[in-house]
Motif scaffolding. Structure first.
Motif, PDB file in Angstrom:
ATOM      1  N   PHE A  10      23.196  14.148  54.846  1.00  0.00           N
ATOM      2  CA  PHE A  10      22.054  14.904  54.343  1.00  0.00           C
ATOM      3  C   PHE A  10      21.369  15.631  55.492  1.00  0.00           C
ATOM      4  O   PHE A  10      21.162  15.068  56.563  1.00  0.00           O
ATOM      5  CB  PHE A  10      21.055  13.969  53.662  1.00  0.00           C
ATOM      6  N   ASN A  11      21.026  16.884  55.244  1.00  0.00           N
ATOM      7  CA  ASN A  11      20.219  17.677  56.164  1.00  0.00           C
ATOM      8  C   ASN A  11      19.097  18.273  55.327  1.00  0.00           C
ATOM      9  O   ASN A  11      19.362  18.823  54.253  1.00  0.00           O
ATOM     10  CB  ASN A  11      21.059  18.780  56.814  1.00  0.00           C
ATOM     11  N   PRO A  12      17.833  18.164  55.776  1.00  0.00           N
ATOM     12  CA  PRO A  12      16.714  18.650  54.959  1.00  0.00           C
ATOM     13  C   PRO A  12      16.814  20.127  54.584  1.00  0.00           C
ATOM     14  O   PRO A  12      16.326  20.533  53.533  1.00  0.00           O
ATOM     15  CB  PRO A  12      15.485  18.410  55.841  1.00  0.00           C
ATOM     16  N   LYS A  14      19.913  22.121  54.684  1.00  0.00           N
ATOM     17  CA  LYS A  14      21.201  22.470  54.075  1.00  0.00           C
ATOM     18  C   LYS A  14      21.598  21.571  52.914  1.00  0.00           C
ATOM     19  O   LYS A  14      22.549  21.876  52.203  1.00  0.00           O
ATOM     20  CB  LYS A  14      22.314  22.429  55.138  1.00  0.00           C
ATOM     21  N   GLY A  15      20.925  20.445  52.733  1.00  0.00           N
ATOM     22  CA  GLY A  15      21.285  19.529  51.654  1.00  0.00           C
ATOM     23  C   GLY A  15      22.437  18.623  52.060  1.00  0.00           C
ATOM     24  O   GLY A  15      22.556  18.230  53.213  1.00  0.00           O
ATOM     25  N   ASN A  16      23.299  18.304  51.085  1.00  0.00           N
ATOM     26  CA  ASN A  16      24.421  17.405  51.326  1.00  0.00           C
ATOM     27  C   ASN A  16      25.608  18.160  51.900  1.00  0.00           C
ATOM     28  O   ASN A  16      25.994  19.205  51.374  1.00  0.00           O
ATOM     29  CB  ASN A  16      24.825  16.702  50.030  1.00  0.00           C
ATOM     30  N   LEU A  17      26.196  17.605  52.959  1.00  0.00           N
ATOM     31  CA  LEU A  17      27.301  18.251  53.658  1.00  0.00           C
ATOM     32  C   LEU A  17      28.428  17.257  53.917  1.00  0.00           C
ATOM     33  O   LEU A  17      28.165  16.099  54.255  1.00  0.00           O
ATOM     34  CB  LEU A  17      26.833  18.803  55.010  1.00  0.00           C
ATOM     35  N   GLU A  18      29.661  17.723  53.800  1.00  0.00           N
ATOM     36  CA  GLU A  18      30.820  16.939  54.216  1.00  0.00           C
ATOM     37  C   GLU A  18      30.830  16.905  55.747  1.00  0.00           C
ATOM     38  O   GLU A  18      30.220  17.747  56.401  1.00  0.00           O
ATOM     39  CB  GLU A  18      32.117  17.587  53.714  1.00  0.00           C
ATOM     40  N   ILE A  19      31.577  15.978  56.324  1.00  0.00           N
ATOM     41  CA  ILE A  19      31.628  15.838  57.780  1.00  0.00           C
ATOM     42  C   ILE A  19      32.085  17.128  58.463  1.00  0.00           C
ATOM     43  O   ILE A  19      31.562  17.509  59.504  1.00  0.00           O
ATOM     44  CB  ILE A  19      32.504  14.626  58.199  1.00  0.00           C
ATOM     45  N   GLU A  20      33.031  17.837  57.856  1.00  0.00           N
ATOM     46  CA  GLU A  20      33.498  19.101  58.435  1.00  0.00           C
ATOM     47  C   GLU A  20      32.392  20.150  58.441  1.00  0.00           C
ATOM     48  O   GLU A  20      32.304  20.966  59.361  1.00  0.00           O
ATOM     49  CB  GLU A  20      34.712  19.645  57.663  1.00  0.00           C
ATOM     50  N   GLN A  21      31.549  20.123  57.428  1.00  0.00           N
ATOM     51  CA  GLN A  21      30.421  21.051  57.360  1.00  0.00           C
ATOM     52  C   GLN A  21      29.363  20.699  58.406  1.00  0.00           C
ATOM     53  O   GLN A  21      28.707  21.591  58.940  1.00  0.00           O
ATOM     54  CB  GLN A  21      29.810  21.041  55.962  1.00  0.00           C
ATOM     55  N   ARG A  68      18.020  19.778  65.021  1.00  0.00           N
ATOM     56  CA  ARG A  68      18.385  19.493  63.630  1.00  0.00           C
ATOM     57  C   ARG A  68      19.009  18.107  63.574  1.00  0.00           C
ATOM     58  O   ARG A  68      19.555  17.623  64.545  1.00  0.00           O
ATOM     59  CB  ARG A  68      19.396  20.517  63.124  1.00  0.00           C
ATOM     60  N   PHE A  69      18.936  17.512  62.382  1.00  0.00           N
ATOM     61  CA  PHE A  69      19.586  16.223  62.217  1.00  0.00           C
ATOM     62  C   PHE A  69      20.363  16.175  60.914  1.00  0.00           C
ATOM     63  O   PHE A  69      20.099  16.928  59.977  1.00  0.00           O
ATOM     64  CB  PHE A  69      18.587  15.064  62.301  1.00  0.00           C
ATOM     65  N   PHE A  70      21.326  15.277  60.898  1.00  0.00           N
ATOM     66  CA  PHE A  70      22.179  15.035  59.736  1.00  0.00           C
ATOM     67  C   PHE A  70      22.237  13.522  59.575  1.00  0.00           C
ATOM     68  O   PHE A  70      22.412  12.795  60.555  1.00  0.00           O
ATOM     69  CB  PHE A  70      23.578  15.600  59.973  1.00  0.00           C
TER      70      PHE A  70
END
Length: 169
Positions: A10-12, A14-21, A68-70
């Motif tokens: 999760f990134n505030p 970008k939303g939900n992302l796969e590891i590649e994203q 940024r954080f994920f």
């Protein structure tokens, strides 16, 4: 490793992302201002109890300008953690696994860039410190992180684990 690769981060923004994203977002963020210097840091925390969840965080800092954080929450349905030492070791193990995966794949992605990059991926933040019950585990945790090829940071300098990930416990 499969717990880290399955599901979403999760990134505030970008939303939900796969590891590649996530890797693509790290690369994109660094590419926005390539003259700046960047730190990519991994850390983890855990909730208490026999069936804790583990918020695992990746932070990219643009020195002097924020970052940024994920974040990914990992839970185990088939495994119990009966004491806090098991949880701490799992936090560090998950951090090391993710850091190794990200470093290898991020380095591969940056090979296509012709100029040298101003980024480093060398720290793992652990939620242990000289004060409190975790002080007895510092050598063990530091050894595990160094054995994985990273430099450990402990409290009060381990903000990715003790602040970012902790916020999501």
């Amino acid at each position: 490793m499969e717990k880290i690769l399955e599901g979403h981060f999760f990134n505030p923004t970008k939303g939900n992302l796969e590891i590649e994203q996530v890797i693509e977002e790290l690369f994109s963020y660094i590419s926005e201002k390539p003259e700046k210097f960047y730190d990519i840091i991994v850390g983890c925390d855990s909730s208490s109890g026999e069936e804790p969840h583990f918020p695992l965080a990746v932070v990219v800092l643009r020195r002097g300008e924020g970052g940024r954080f994920f974040l990914k929450k990992i839970a185990y349905k088939d495994r119990k953690f009966y004491n806090w030492k098991q949880r701490i070791l799992e936090e560090v193990f998950l951090s090391c696994q993710l850091a190794l995966y990200l470093r290898e794949n991020f380095e591969e992605k940056t090979k296509s860039v012709s100029r040298p990059s101003n980024w480093q991926f060398r720290y793992i933040h652990a939620d242990v410190g000289e004060n409190g019950q975790t002080r007895d585990m510092i050598k063990e945790v530091v050894g595990l992180i160094r054995g994985s090829g990273f430099e450990p940071q402990i409290k009060p300098n381990s903000y990715v684990a003790s602040v970012v990930a902790d916020r999501y416990t």
